[in-house]
Scaffold this active site. Structure first.
Site, PDB file in Angstrom:
ATOM      1  N   LEU A  90      -2.440  -3.865  -3.591  1.00  0.00           N
ATOM      2  CA  LEU A  90      -2.842  -4.257  -4.951  1.00  0.00           C
ATOM      3  C   LEU A  90      -2.040  -3.499  -6.012  1.00  0.00           C
ATOM      4  CD1 LEU A  90      -6.704  -4.429  -4.427  1.00  0.00           C
ATOM      5  CD2 LEU A  90      -5.173  -6.366  -4.798  1.00  0.00           C
ATOM      6  N   HIS A 131      -3.564   2.163   5.807  1.00  0.00           N
ATOM      7  CA  HIS A 131      -2.966   1.937   4.483  1.00  0.00           C
ATOM      8  C   HIS A 131      -3.701   2.749   3.414  1.00  0.00           C
ATOM      9  CE1 HIS A 131      -1.084  -0.924   1.425  1.00  0.00           C
ATOM     10  NE2 HIS A 131      -2.058  -0.373   0.717  1.00  0.00           N
TER      11      HIS A 131
END
Ligand code: ZN
Length: 182
Positions: A90, A131
């Protein structure tokens, strides 16, 4: 509901190591709520506190139809076997690249009440946990790419409409996220 702005590639908060959480107070519970609301709104599969400008070791995740979860001060044990597949972020809107990760992970840490918890996952959940934990260490997924792919990624980033924007104003990615944004 409190949806916050997501920090974008180039923001220094994304490249520094976040601090351990020591006090599990009302502010931490509010942070978990903000992360969850912002992640679900994006929509993303995971979101780490530095992506909201908060340098603390906290992330949320929501893989497939499951309930959203969170983990604080994570410590990971990775499986030997690996997975390949596209991964996005994002904080790097609209871009996804093949990123090698461990296939499975066991993540130990705390919940927002300071209780010990363990999350075990494989495939997308394992990718997500790796992540997000990287975000807490100031590492972006593009740092995990092989040399050739990383070159392509950096070129795509430099050409992205948001690159170098002082204060990116959009809240939603203008691009398809393919359910891979973490
Ligand atoms: Zn990310």
């Amino acid at each position: 509901m409190s949806i916050k702005d997501i920090r974008i590639f180039g923001d220094p908060v994304l490249t520094k190591r976040a601090d351990e959480v020591k006090e599990f107070d009302k502010e931490i519970r509010q942070l978990v709520q903000d992360l969850t609301d912002t992640m679900l709104d994006a929509p993303g599969v995971g979101l780490a506190a530095p992506q909201l400008g908060v340098a603390l070791r906290v992330f949320t995740y929501c893989v497939e139809e499951d309930q959203p979860g969170h983990l604080i001060n994570p410590v990971l044990t990775l499986s030997q076997d690996e997975q390949e597949g596209d991964e996005g972020c994002l904080s790097v809107p609209g871009l996804a690249f093949n990123t090698k990760r461990a296939f499975g992970v066991v993540a130990k840490g705390k919940n927002m009440y300071g209780e010990d918890i363990v999350i075990e996952g494989s495939e997308l959940l394992a990718r997500c946990i790796q992540h997000e934990t990287d975000h807490l260490d100031g590492i972006l997924f593009i740092d995990r790419l092989d040399t050739e792919t990383r070159k392509l990624a950096m070129k795509a980033i430099r050409e992205a409409e948001w690159f170098g924007m002082d204060k990116p104003t959009f809240k939603k990615s203008p691009h398809e996220t393919f359910g891979l944004s973490l």
